[in-house]
Design a protein around this motif. Structure first.
Motif, PDB file in Angstrom:
ATOM      1  N   LYS A  91      23.846  36.732  -1.307  1.00 19.50           N
ATOM      2  CA  LYS A  91      24.117  36.294  -2.587  1.00 19.50           C
ATOM      3  C   LYS A  91      25.262  36.943  -3.375  1.00 19.50           C
ATOM      4  O   LYS A  91      24.901  38.446  -3.422  1.00 19.50           O
ATOM      5  CB  LYS A  91      22.926  36.378  -3.679  1.00 19.50           C
ATOM      6  CG  LYS A  91      22.633  34.931  -4.347  1.00 19.50           C
ATOM      7  CD  LYS A  91      21.424  35.343  -5.179  1.00 19.50           C
ATOM      8  CE  LYS A  91      21.935  35.237  -6.782  1.00 19.50           C
ATOM      9  NZ  LYS A  91      20.802  35.268  -7.793  1.00 19.50           N
ATOM     10  N   TYR A  92      26.390  36.581  -3.440  1.00 21.48           N
ATOM     11  CA  TYR A  92      27.444  37.480  -3.799  1.00 21.48           C
ATOM     12  C   TYR A  92      27.636  37.306  -5.341  1.00 21.48           C
ATOM     13  O   TYR A  92      27.323  36.407  -5.965  1.00 21.48           O
ATOM     14  CB  TYR A  92      28.843  36.842  -3.401  1.00 21.48           C
ATOM     15  CG  TYR A  92      29.065  37.132  -1.951  1.00 21.48           C
ATOM     16  CD1 TYR A  92      29.875  38.489  -1.597  1.00 21.48           C
ATOM     17  CD2 TYR A  92      28.661  36.589  -0.709  1.00 21.48           C
ATOM     18  CE1 TYR A  92      30.157  39.003  -0.469  1.00 21.48           C
ATOM     19  CE2 TYR A  92      29.111  36.863   0.326  1.00 21.48           C
ATOM     20  CZ  TYR A  92      29.628  38.109   0.648  1.00 21.48           C
ATOM     21  OH  TYR A  92      29.899  38.708   1.955  1.00 21.48           O
ATOM     22  N   GLN A  93      27.771  38.511  -5.911  1.00 23.13           N
ATOM     23  CA  GLN A  93      27.941  38.589  -7.428  1.00 23.13           C
ATOM     24  C   GLN A  93      29.360  39.399  -7.644  1.00 23.13           C
ATOM     25  O   GLN A  93      29.869  40.233  -6.961  1.00 23.13           O
ATOM     26  CB  GLN A  93      26.820  39.559  -7.873  1.00 23.13           C
ATOM     27  CG  GLN A  93      25.506  38.865  -7.824  1.00 23.13           C
ATOM     28  CD  GLN A  93      24.598  39.613  -8.766  1.00 23.13           C
ATOM     29  OE1 GLN A  93      24.566  40.945  -8.628  1.00 23.13           O
ATOM     30  NE2 GLN A  93      23.554  38.969  -9.500  1.00 23.13           N
ATOM     31  N   ILE A  94      29.982  38.831  -8.841  1.00 22.02           N
ATOM     32  CA  ILE A  94      31.297  39.613  -9.336  1.00 22.02           C
ATOM     33  C   ILE A  94      30.706  40.123 -10.665  1.00 22.02           C
ATOM     34  O   ILE A  94      30.272  39.299 -11.569  1.00 22.02           O
ATOM     35  CB  ILE A  94      32.304  38.453  -9.440  1.00 22.02           C
ATOM     36  CG1 ILE A  94      32.631  38.051  -7.963  1.00 22.02           C
ATOM     37  CG2 ILE A  94      33.562  39.341  -9.954  1.00 22.02           C
ATOM     38  CD1 ILE A  94      33.687  36.773  -7.931  1.00 22.02           C
ATOM     39  N   HIS A  95      31.296  41.447 -10.752  1.00 21.93           N
ATOM     40  CA  HIS A  95      31.149  42.082 -11.976  1.00 21.93           C
ATOM     41  C   HIS A  95      32.469  42.408 -12.715  1.00 21.93           C
ATOM     42  O   HIS A  95      33.086  43.042 -12.278  1.00 21.93           O
ATOM     43  CB  HIS A  95      30.231  43.276 -11.898  1.00 21.93           C
ATOM     44  CG  HIS A  95      29.024  43.210 -11.380  1.00 21.93           C
ATOM     45  ND1 HIS A  95      27.609  43.272 -12.095  1.00 21.93           N
ATOM     46  CD2 HIS A  95      28.537  43.345 -10.264  1.00 21.93           C
ATOM     47  CE1 HIS A  95      26.714  43.057 -11.483  1.00 21.93           C
ATOM     48  NE2 HIS A  95      26.971  43.183 -10.192  1.00 21.93           N
ATOM     49  N   LEU A  96      32.524  41.773 -14.041  1.00 22.77           N
ATOM     50  CA  LEU A  96      33.659  41.934 -14.655  1.00 22.77           C
ATOM     51  C   LEU A  96      33.553  42.619 -16.174  1.00 22.77           C
ATOM     52  O   LEU A  96      32.707  42.358 -16.632  1.00 22.77           O
ATOM     53  CB  LEU A  96      34.463  40.566 -14.900  1.00 22.77           C
ATOM     54  CG  LEU A  96      35.230  39.695 -13.804  1.00 22.77           C
ATOM     55  CD1 LEU A  96      35.300  38.250 -14.231  1.00 22.77           C
ATOM     56  CD2 LEU A  96      36.428  40.378 -13.476  1.00 22.77           C
TER      57      LEU A  96
END
Length: 111
Positions: A91-96
């Motif tokens: 599960k890839y996540q992107i934190h901005l």
């Protein structure tokens, strides 16, 4: 003897340094030329009307990939932590994170 070996090694290293310095100068020169070429292209008024990519161009370049377009203020941080594998599924996540305004994220697809 031993001193001779050291002396030879020194001569060898000095020659190597000279060669590397010359290569560095060459690379610096090439960098200057490339930067000038980029300036020539970007500052030419006739080119400015052609400085765009279309939705189709982007979709064609990244066919089959999930594309996210992000518009965020300068200084926004982006992190992609190493994904944890849940029963073989990553599960890839992107934190901005932005402190100076909203972040817009758009899913780009053919439709």
């Amino acid at each position: 003897g031993h001193m001779r070996e050291i002396a030879d090694k020194l001569i060898e290293l000095k020659a190597e340094i000279e060669e590397l310095q010359q290569r560095e100068q060459e690379l610096d020169q090439h960098k200057v030329w490339v930067q000038q070429s980029i300036r020539n292209v970007t500052e030419d008024v006739q080119n400015s009307c052609l400085a765009y990519v279309t939705h189709e161009d982007i979709c064609r370049c990244f066919a089959g990939d999930t594309l996210l377009a992000i518009r965020a203020p300068s200084g926004t941080s982006l992190e992609v932590p190493i994904p944890e594998g849940l029963n073989g599924q990553k599960k890839y996540q992107i934190h901005l994170k932005s402190v100076s305004g909203p972040i817009e994220v758009l899913l780009v697809n053919k439709e």
